[in-house]
Design a protein around this motif. Sequence first.
Motif, mmCIF file in Angstrom:
data_model
loop_
_atom_site.group_PDB
_atom_site.id
_atom_site.type_symbol
_atom_site.label_atom_id
_atom_site.label_comp_id
_atom_site.label_asym_id
_atom_site.label_seq_id
_atom_site.Cartn_x
_atom_site.Cartn_y
_atom_site.Cartn_z
ATOM 1 N N CYS A 118 -50.555 87.258 17.015
ATOM 2 C CA CYS A 118 -51.588 86.232 16.750
ATOM 3 C C CYS A 118 -51.287 85.422 15.494
ATOM 4 N N GLU A 119 -50.061 85.512 14.992
ATOM 5 C CA GLU A 119 -49.721 84.732 13.793
ATOM 6 C C GLU A 119 -49.280 83.324 14.180
ATOM 7 N N THR A 120 -49.927 82.344 13.561
ATOM 8 C CA THR A 120 -49.528 80.948 13.783
ATOM 9 C C THR A 120 -49.436 80.263 12.418
ATOM 10 N N LYS A 121 -49.105 78.974 12.443
ATOM 11 C CA LYS A 121 -49.026 78.240 11.164
ATOM 12 C C LYS A 121 -50.388 78.176 10.477
ATOM 13 N N TYR A 122 -51.466 78.261 11.236
ATOM 14 C CA TYR A 122 -52.800 78.116 10.638
ATOM 15 C C TYR A 122 -53.592 79.423 10.634
ATOM 16 N N PHE A 123 -53.071 80.492 11.257
ATOM 17 C CA PHE A 123 -53.834 81.746 11.373
ATOM 18 C C PHE A 123 -52.997 82.894 10.830
ATOM 19 N N LYS A 124 -53.485 83.515 9.736
ATOM 20 C CA LYS A 124 -52.693 84.532 9.024
ATOM 21 C C LYS A 124 -53.327 85.918 9.160
ATOM 22 N N PRO A 125 -52.707 86.827 9.894
ATOM 23 C CA PRO A 125 -53.253 88.184 9.994
ATOM 24 C C PRO A 125 -52.685 89.128 8.930
ATOM 25 N N PHE A 126 -53.540 89.962 8.364
ATOM 26 C CA PHE A 126 -53.126 91.082 7.515
ATOM 27 C C PHE A 126 -53.337 92.368 8.318
ATOM 28 N N VAL A 127 -52.714 93.466 7.905
ATOM 29 C CA VAL A 127 -52.877 94.714 8.667
ATOM 30 C C VAL A 127 -53.488 95.824 7.814
ATOM 31 N N THR A 128 -54.115 96.771 8.491
ATOM 32 C CA THR A 128 -54.727 97.930 7.823
ATOM 33 C C THR A 128 -54.811 99.077 8.833
ATOM 34 N N THR A 129 -55.014 100.289 8.308
ATOM 35 C CA THR A 129 -55.325 101.408 9.216
ATOM 36 C C THR A 129 -56.823 101.713 9.213
ATOM 37 N N ASP A 130 -57.589 100.958 8.403
ATOM 38 C CA ASP A 130 -59.013 101.258 8.246
ATOM 39 C C ASP A 130 -59.860 100.590 9.342
ATOM 40 N N LEU A 166 -63.263 97.947 9.125
ATOM 41 C CA LEU A 166 -63.356 96.642 9.794
ATOM 42 C C LEU A 166 -64.596 96.580 10.673
ATOM 43 N N GLU A 167 -64.838 97.646 11.430
ATOM 44 C CA GLU A 167 -65.996 97.671 12.336
ATOM 45 C C GLU A 167 -67.311 97.570 11.551
ATOM 46 N N MET A 168 -67.396 98.309 10.460
ATOM 47 C CA MET A 168 -68.643 98.305 9.681
ATOM 48 C C MET A 168 -68.855 96.945 9.010
ATOM 49 N N CYS A 169 -67.795 96.382 8.445
ATOM 50 C CA CYS A 169 -67.915 95.052 7.808
ATOM 51 C C CYS A 169 -68.410 94.019 8.808
ATOM 52 N N GLY A 170 -67.734 93.931 9.945
ATOM 53 C CA GLY A 170 -68.042 92.890 10.926
ATOM 54 C C GLY A 170 -69.457 93.013 11.463
ATOM 55 N N SER A 171 -69.897 94.242 11.710
ATOM 56 C CA SER A 171 -71.229 94.441 12.289
ATOM 57 C C SER A 171 -72.332 94.204 11.266
ATOM 58 N N LYS A 225 -68.751 103.651 3.614
ATOM 59 C CA LYS A 225 -68.105 104.814 2.970
ATOM 60 C C LYS A 225 -68.597 106.109 3.607
ATOM 61 N N ALA A 226 -69.908 106.191 3.825
ATOM 62 C CA ALA A 226 -70.479 107.398 4.439
ATOM 63 C C ALA A 226 -69.957 107.604 5.859
ATOM 64 N N ALA A 227 -69.610 106.491 6.522
ATOM 65 C CA ALA A 227 -69.095 106.594 7.898
ATOM 66 C C ALA A 227 -67.596 106.892 7.925
ATOM 67 N N GLY A 228 -66.954 106.845 6.748
ATOM 68 C CA GLY A 228 -65.534 107.209 6.688
ATOM 69 C C GLY A 228 -64.596 106.047 6.409
ATOM 70 N N ALA A 229 -65.151 104.897 6.011
ATOM 71 C CA ALA A 229 -64.302 103.729 5.747
ATOM 72 C C ALA A 229 -63.687 103.788 4.351
ATOM 73 N N LEU A 248 -76.858 109.092 8.366
ATOM 74 C CA LEU A 248 -75.863 109.375 7.330
ATOM 75 C C LEU A 248 -76.490 109.608 5.958
ATOM 76 N N GLY A 249 -77.823 109.505 5.874
ATOM 77 C CA GLY A 249 -78.500 109.728 4.595
ATOM 78 C C GLY A 249 -78.241 108.613 3.591
ATOM 79 N N VAL A 250 -78.086 107.386 4.070
ATOM 80 C CA VAL A 250 -77.835 106.243 3.180
ATOM 81 C C VAL A 250 -79.010 105.261 3.300
ATOM 82 N N PRO A 251 -79.644 104.892 2.166
ATOM 83 C CA PRO A 251 -80.741 103.926 2.244
ATOM 84 C C PRO A 251 -80.245 102.562 2.733
#
Length: 332
Positions: free
Chosen positions: A169-181, A185-190, A228-232, A297-300
């Motif tokens: 998915c890398e193009t001149k205008y679209f730059k992907p970075f990679v992670t194992t987390d 990613l799921e928690m941030c996006g949601s 963090k509580a979910a493991g991120a 998860l016991g998080v307010p």
Amino acid sequence: MKNITVLGAGAWGTAFGQVLADAGNTVTMWAIEPEIVTDIHEHHRNSYRLPSVEQLPANMDATGDRAQAVANAEIIVVAIAAQFARVALAEFKDLIPSTALVVSLMKGIERATGKRMDQVVRESLNLPEERFVAISGPNLSKQVADRQPAATVVGCADIANARIVAQACETKYFKPFVTTDVIGLEMCGSLKNVVALAVGMARGAGYGENTAAMIETRGLAELTALGKAAGADPKTFAGLAGVGDLVATCGSPLSRNYTFGANLGKGLSVEEATKASNGVAEGVPTTDAVVALGRQLGVPTPLASAMSDVLGKGISCADMLGELFGGDITEE
Ligand SMILES: NC(=O)C1=CN([C@@H]2O[C@H](COP(=O)(O)OP(=O)(O)OC[C@H]3O[C@@H](n4cnc5c(N)ncnc54)[C@H](OP(=O)(O)O)[C@@H]3O)[C@@H](O)[C@H]2O)C=CC1
Ligand SMILES: O=C(CO)COP(=O)(O)O
């Protein structure tokens, strides 16, 4: 160059399909709506979901046939409204090639189960961890479709597979970075969608930058604690998928979540705001899932709880902000 199939020809599925086509891949879109399939197949357009693009690339086609859509796919991208992902993917379970990587673009939590999309996709397709890839970042679909410079994060438990998808998915205008987390990613996006609802509501009610900044920053603290509580990995929340996506989504009328919130702030009911919405506002069903996850998860989760009261009990913007303030003086 790969054969890539995108399931769901909504605004982001189509815009990301164009990214993949621009990167040189052969792209097949699958959509449940026959008129969208015909529009893409015959006219190289998606005038229903992404009308701003006049001509989709020639190496991008569409089919409504599930088996045909995925038969030769090396990568399968899922871009379906999160609450419908499980039911839609069940139909693909026995069709997807055993070596294909499956990528989720979705940003939501399943309300019925409280599960993230990595969990829903893997369960639905019986997919091993190393073949699941999440993509999340500040990627407002119209701007990506306009080919404005943007970056994203591609996550997989197997970093080599994240790199394969990033390369695709890398193009001149679209730059992907990679992670194992993947969880990060799921928690941030949601969760940023819930924050965008609250910021939109405050803006719609006429409040300014101080109020928006307060909600965004407290929202970031909330999603970081829950993640963090979910493991991120906490670092993910300071990156493109965390702060980056909060800035983009909470600052743009192009965001469906921000706009949904803004309409509530202007006095529309939830039903009216739903009718006015131009595509899925994932934060709406995700809000209650976040509250439930916080309890588990016991998080307010003061922000998600306040937004849940807005959506469920119809409290005002002033009351929503009042709930955020809380009664006690605490450390930041
Ligand atoms: N738009 C954006 O800027 C971005 C969106 N995302 C995320 O990507 C995901 C998709 O968003 P987007 O494409 O913009 O949303 P849209 O509302 O434009 O499209 C939703 C898609 O889901 C499909 N769908 C809904 N129900 C079903 C079902 N039962 N079976 C099959 N397909 C179904 C719709 O099909 P149909 O059209 O036939 O109704 C449509 O293709 C969301 O989770 C969103 O949060 C992530 C980054 C950016
Ligand atoms: O996720 C997005 C941008 O990164 C799009 O946000 P909306 O779903 O609110 O439109």
